[in-house]
Design a protein around this motif. Structure first.
Motif, PDB file in Angstrom:
ATOM      1  N   LYS A  31       0.854  -1.183   0.000  1.00 38.81           N
ATOM      2  CA  LYS A  31       0.000   0.000   0.000  1.00 38.81           C
ATOM      3  C   LYS A  31       0.894   1.238   0.000  1.00 38.81           C
ATOM      4  O   LYS A  31       1.992   1.224   0.570  1.00 38.81           O
ATOM      5  CB  LYS A  31      -0.902   0.013   1.236  1.00 38.81           C
ATOM      6  N   ASP A  34       2.151   2.285   3.253  1.00 37.69           N
ATOM      7  CA  ASP A  34       3.169   1.453   3.898  1.00 37.69           C
ATOM      8  C   ASP A  34       4.581   1.812   3.458  1.00 37.69           C
ATOM      9  O   ASP A  34       5.558   1.384   4.095  1.00 37.69           O
ATOM     10  CB  ASP A  34       2.916  -0.030   3.587  1.00 37.69           C
ATOM     11  N   LYS A 161      -7.923   6.676   1.342  1.00 38.78           N
ATOM     12  CA  LYS A 161      -8.071   5.930   0.090  1.00 38.78           C
ATOM     13  C   LYS A 161      -6.786   5.972  -0.721  1.00 38.78           C
ATOM     14  O   LYS A 161      -6.429   4.993  -1.389  1.00 38.78           O
ATOM     15  CB  LYS A 161      -9.249   6.482  -0.715  1.00 38.78           C
ATOM     16  N   LYS A 163      -3.749   6.294   0.670  1.00 32.82           N
ATOM     17  CA  LYS A 163      -2.804   5.474   1.431  1.00 32.82           C
ATOM     18  C   LYS A 163      -3.055   3.977   1.246  1.00 32.82           C
ATOM     19  O   LYS A 163      -2.127   3.176   1.253  1.00 32.82           O
ATOM     20  CB  LYS A 163      -2.885   5.828   2.923  1.00 32.82           C
ATOM     21  N   ASN A 164      -4.321   3.594   1.039  1.00 33.63           N
ATOM     22  CA  ASN A 164      -4.663   2.183   0.906  1.00 33.63           C
ATOM     23  C   ASN A 164      -4.551   1.664  -0.526  1.00 33.63           C
ATOM     24  O   ASN A 164      -4.819   0.483  -0.776  1.00 33.63           O
ATOM     25  CB  ASN A 164      -6.079   1.940   1.428  1.00 33.63           C
ATOM     26  N   SER A 165      -4.175   2.532  -1.451  1.00 33.00           N
ATOM     27  CA  SER A 165      -4.008   2.100  -2.843  1.00 33.00           C
ATOM     28  C   SER A 165      -2.785   1.197  -2.964  1.00 33.00           C
ATOM     29  O   SER A 165      -1.701   1.519  -2.457  1.00 33.00           O
ATOM     30  CB  SER A 165      -3.837   3.311  -3.760  1.00 33.00           C
ATOM     31  N   ILE A 166      -2.950   0.065  -3.643  1.00 31.88           N
ATOM     32  CA  ILE A 166      -1.841  -0.866  -3.872  1.00 31.88           C
ATOM     33  C   ILE A 166      -1.012  -0.362  -5.051  1.00 31.88           C
ATOM     34  O   ILE A 166      -1.545  -0.079  -6.118  1.00 31.88           O
ATOM     35  CB  ILE A 166      -2.366  -2.283  -4.176  1.00 31.88           C
TER      36      ILE A 166
END
Length: 397
Positions: A31, A34, A161, A163-166
């Motif tokens: 992510k 991360d 949203k 930050k959570n994008s792969i």
């Protein structure tokens, strides 16, 4: 050539490995949150002049995104504004993404230390990714961001949203290869699009030159001293415009149709797009129902004035006042091409009104002088224009 679609396909290929023939089994898929620090800005109180007057701190709004690099901001804030708001400094090479409104998902790379409002999310740079790689990846995800955007008056995405994008994450060396391949591809696409536009512009210039030559006699070597300047009303049996108070349209298609200037496509037909459907009751109320006959010439008379076409069938339509319908007694295509000619277009623009929107008066149009050769010469001129325009279309399309 749909350049945006081509660029979208190129971006898709970049991040599935096919653009550089990469082995994506060696890639990571973390992510964004991360691998990078993200934050957003804030807006100093707009009413407080001390926060903006004589400010020297760059303060970026989401509307300024959409370019690759940002070096400056349209608005500056003061140190006091920075201390009394959520705005904060972003380092050089931060990747910015818009979170709110019409600009959702637009991105840019920051090339000068700046702050922003709360509608901008900043992804700080680090050794895990190059700014350009992150920029292109986020660009490839704009449709996805638009798809998940939510909100009432304006759509928005949250920082979470983002930050959570792969993100597909290859090595830095592979990131650099991908960026280089993308930029090479984009340069080629832009060059082809520019060349096509230049060709289109050249084709339009050629058409205008041909039309100019058609009516000064040089296109067919005609002796224009034998031509007669005749008022348009003398070579027509009908010159009418459409309804000045058109009835309202219906939601469901019916056999009854009202047309406007949008249906006149500078070609040889009435384009049946953006039609307004009418109930029979409204159709019967329309005070300018016009029976079109084969060979009628239609001319746009309000707004984008001067587009024309020759109608090739028999129908009854209602027309809005933006369309003038002419039934000529001369060659219909000769008249259409004269309407398209630089001489007529220049006259039309000079004599048009300029109130709420451009237009011209029907009575003035009726008095326009048409340079009129014999019927045989009209036909020769039309045939020559058609021949040359067909050759231009083959080259430019």
């Amino acid at each position: 050539m749909n350049t945006e679609l081509l660029k979208s396909k190129l971006l898709e290929a970049a991040f599935n490995g096919s653009l550089t023939h990469a082995d994506i089994s060696t890639w990571e898929f973390p992510k964004i949150g991360d691998i990078a620090f993200t934050t957003s800005g804030g807006t100093p109180q707009a009413k407080n002049k001390e926060y903006y007057e004589s400010g020297n701190i760059r303060w970026i709004r989401s509307g300024e995104l959409g370019v690759k690099y940002i070096y400056d901001s349209e608005i500056k804030i003061t140190q006091k504004a920075l201390e009394n708001s959520s705005a904060k400094y972003y380092p050089v090479d931060s990747v910015l993404i818009a979170l709110y409104g019409a600009t959702v998902g637009k991105v840019a790379i920051l090339k000068a230390e700046s702050t922003s409002n709360q509608a901008v999310c900043a992804i700080f740079p680090n050794e895990r990714f190059t700014p350009e790689y992150m920029y292109y990846f986020l660009s490839s995800q704009r449709d996805n961001f638009l798809g998940i955007a939510s909100g009432g008056a304006q759509s928005n995405i949250s920082q979470e949203k983002v930050k959570n994008s792969i993100i597909p994450l290859p090595s830095i060396a592979e990131q650099q290869r991908i960026v280089a391949a993308l930029e090479e591809g984009f340069t080629y696409i832009d060059a082809v699009a520019s060349a096509k536009q230049n060709l289109s512009n050249t084709a339009e210039l050629l058409r205008n030159k041909i039309l100019q030559a058609a009516f000064d006699g040089s296109l067919t070597g005609a002796d224009t001293s034998t031509w007669e300047d005749v008022k348009l009303r003398k070579v027509t049996t009908k010159i009418v415009d459409g309804d000045h108070n058109p009835p309202k349209g219906e939601e469901d298609p019916t056999p009854y149709i009202m047309l406007s200037s949008q249906n006149i496509n500078d070609d040889t037909y009435v384009a049946m797009n953006k039609v307004r459907y009418l109930s029979k009751e409204n159709f019967d109320m329309c005070n300018k129902r016009t029976h079109l006959t084969k060979g009628d010439v239609l001319l746009t008379s309000v707004g984008t004035i001067g587009r024309s076409c020759v109608h090739n069938s028999d129908e009854v339509y209602c027309f809005q006042r933006s369309v003038t319908i002419i039934t000529p007694t001369i060659n219909s295509y000769f008249l259409k091409y004269y309407f398209d000619s630089p001489a007529f277009q220049q006259m039309l623009n000079m004599s048009s009104t300029g109130n709420a929107q451009k237009g011209f008066y029907l009575n003035k149009l009726k008095e326009v002088l048409i340079p009129l050769p014999s019927p045989e010469e009209q036909q020769r001129i039309v045939a020559k224009i058609d021949e040359l325009f067909t050759q231009i279309d083959k080259i430019s399309n």
